[in-house]
Design an enzyme around this catalytic site. Sequence first.
Site, PDB file in Angstrom:
ATOM      1  N   CYS A 178      32.293 -50.188 101.578  1.00 29.99           N
ATOM      2  CA  CYS A 178      31.798 -50.948 102.730  1.00 29.99           C
ATOM      3  C   CYS A 178      32.133 -52.421 102.516  1.00 29.99           C
ATOM      4  O   CYS A 178      32.485 -53.147 103.442  1.00 29.99           O
ATOM      5  CB  CYS A 178      30.291 -50.809 102.885  1.00 29.99           C
ATOM      6  SG  CYS A 178      29.721 -49.126 102.954  1.00 29.99           S
ATOM      7  N   HIS A 182      33.107 -55.646 104.734  1.00 30.08           N
ATOM      8  CA  HIS A 182      31.864 -56.350 105.082  1.00 30.08           C
ATOM      9  C   HIS A 182      31.281 -57.146 103.917  1.00 30.08           C
ATOM     10  O   HIS A 182      30.125 -57.526 103.964  1.00 30.08           O
ATOM     11  CB  HIS A 182      30.831 -55.352 105.605  1.00 30.08           C
ATOM     12  CG  HIS A 182      31.219 -54.724 106.914  1.00 30.08           C
ATOM     13  ND1 HIS A 182      31.276 -55.432 108.085  1.00 30.08           N
ATOM     14  CD2 HIS A 182      31.576 -53.464 107.225  1.00 30.08           C
ATOM     15  CE1 HIS A 182      31.651 -54.626 109.072  1.00 30.08           C
ATOM     16  NE2 HIS A 182      31.841 -53.425 108.579  1.00 30.08           N
ATOM     17  N   CYS A 230      31.925 -45.433 110.071  1.00 23.62           N
ATOM     18  CA  CYS A 230      32.454 -46.330 109.031  1.00 23.62           C
ATOM     19  C   CYS A 230      33.082 -45.496 107.920  1.00 23.62           C
ATOM     20  O   CYS A 230      34.159 -45.817 107.420  1.00 23.62           O
ATOM     21  CB  CYS A 230      31.340 -47.200 108.456  1.00 23.62           C
ATOM     22  SG  CYS A 230      30.954 -48.628 109.472  1.00 23.62           S
TER      23      CYS A 230
END
Lengths: 269, 102
Positions: A178, A182, A230
């Site tokens: 992730c 991010h 995601c």
Amino acid sequence: MLALRTSAVLAAAALAIAAAPVHAQDEKKEIEKYQKMLAEGSPVELFELEGADLWKKKQGPKNESLEKCDLGMGPGVLKGAYAHLPRYFADTGRVMDLESRLVHCMVTLQGRDYKEATKRVFGNADKPSELEYLAAYVVGKSRGVKIAVSTRNPKAKAAYELGRQLFHYRAGPWDFSCASCHGVAGKRIRMQSLPLLDKPSGARRTYATWPAYRVSNSQMKTFQWRLNDCYRQMRFPEPTFGSDATVALTMFLAVTANGEPYDGPGTKR
Amino acid sequence: MPGPMKIRATLKGSYTDIRVLMSHPMETGLRKAQGKLVPAHFIENITVKVNGKTVVKAQTSQAISRNPVFAFRVKGGNKGDMVEIGWVDNKGESNKTEAAVA
């Protein structure tokens, strides 16, 4: 009529030329303006209305509604419930997020089979799923309430720690985590700037506007869907709906967003 | 059965601002799903009434999006005026709802 159309086209072309040399700052402002326009009169309200009916609808083998569902604030209390989720529930001994708790209520209150209740968790534009309607309704009842997710319970604390590890865990054919997208400031994918989700600066606003209605495909999207997609984009195996891993990741993001007034269900491009 | 509708009508000085949200698939009749054309299904007529008096009559087409939003400005108005909005689509289905001006 034809002449009128031509002049309209010319006018549009002139506008496009005039608008061409915009700078990055102006572009960001223009996108913000566009997002504001989207949010005005968003169809997300229709999902809230349908969700309210579904909440009160008697169904399942026990022919019960979800009105007595305990989302952590007591049976049937919806005001502010979402702002405190995920949380530890003593009756199941688990940390649960909104969607897994809703399914729990469908099973315990309505007497439905877990498999049947989770058969279609993500819908489409023609037929949204039950959970998408319900999520829109429930989260709308927390509008304006400050997000305050507690990690006081040891299991909640463990979920938060696991979520933080998962956020940074690189794997899959592309060796992504992730944090690849991010965890660094200023990244974007096509037109979308990617929020920095392991810091309150980015997490607060983003987390407070999910679940959300996607204008581009006319669909209401839940937070479980957001995580699921995601992982698809990172080419991971599909995460199990409502699993401890997805709840832990939600927990990590929610705690990072603590303090932000909840402002959903949101409307996204 | 048609989905919900929502009206928001607010008095803004010399005019009333009316916004309405409708649930409708608004199929153009040109889209394919599993290789087959999805039949056209769209709102054809919209009527807006304030205190029973028709103030807007609109004919609409496939060019309008799914779950559309419309906004109208009507001269004058008072708080508490009843705004009624209804639509009829090409299959003859219809829906209407009302709300008071706030």
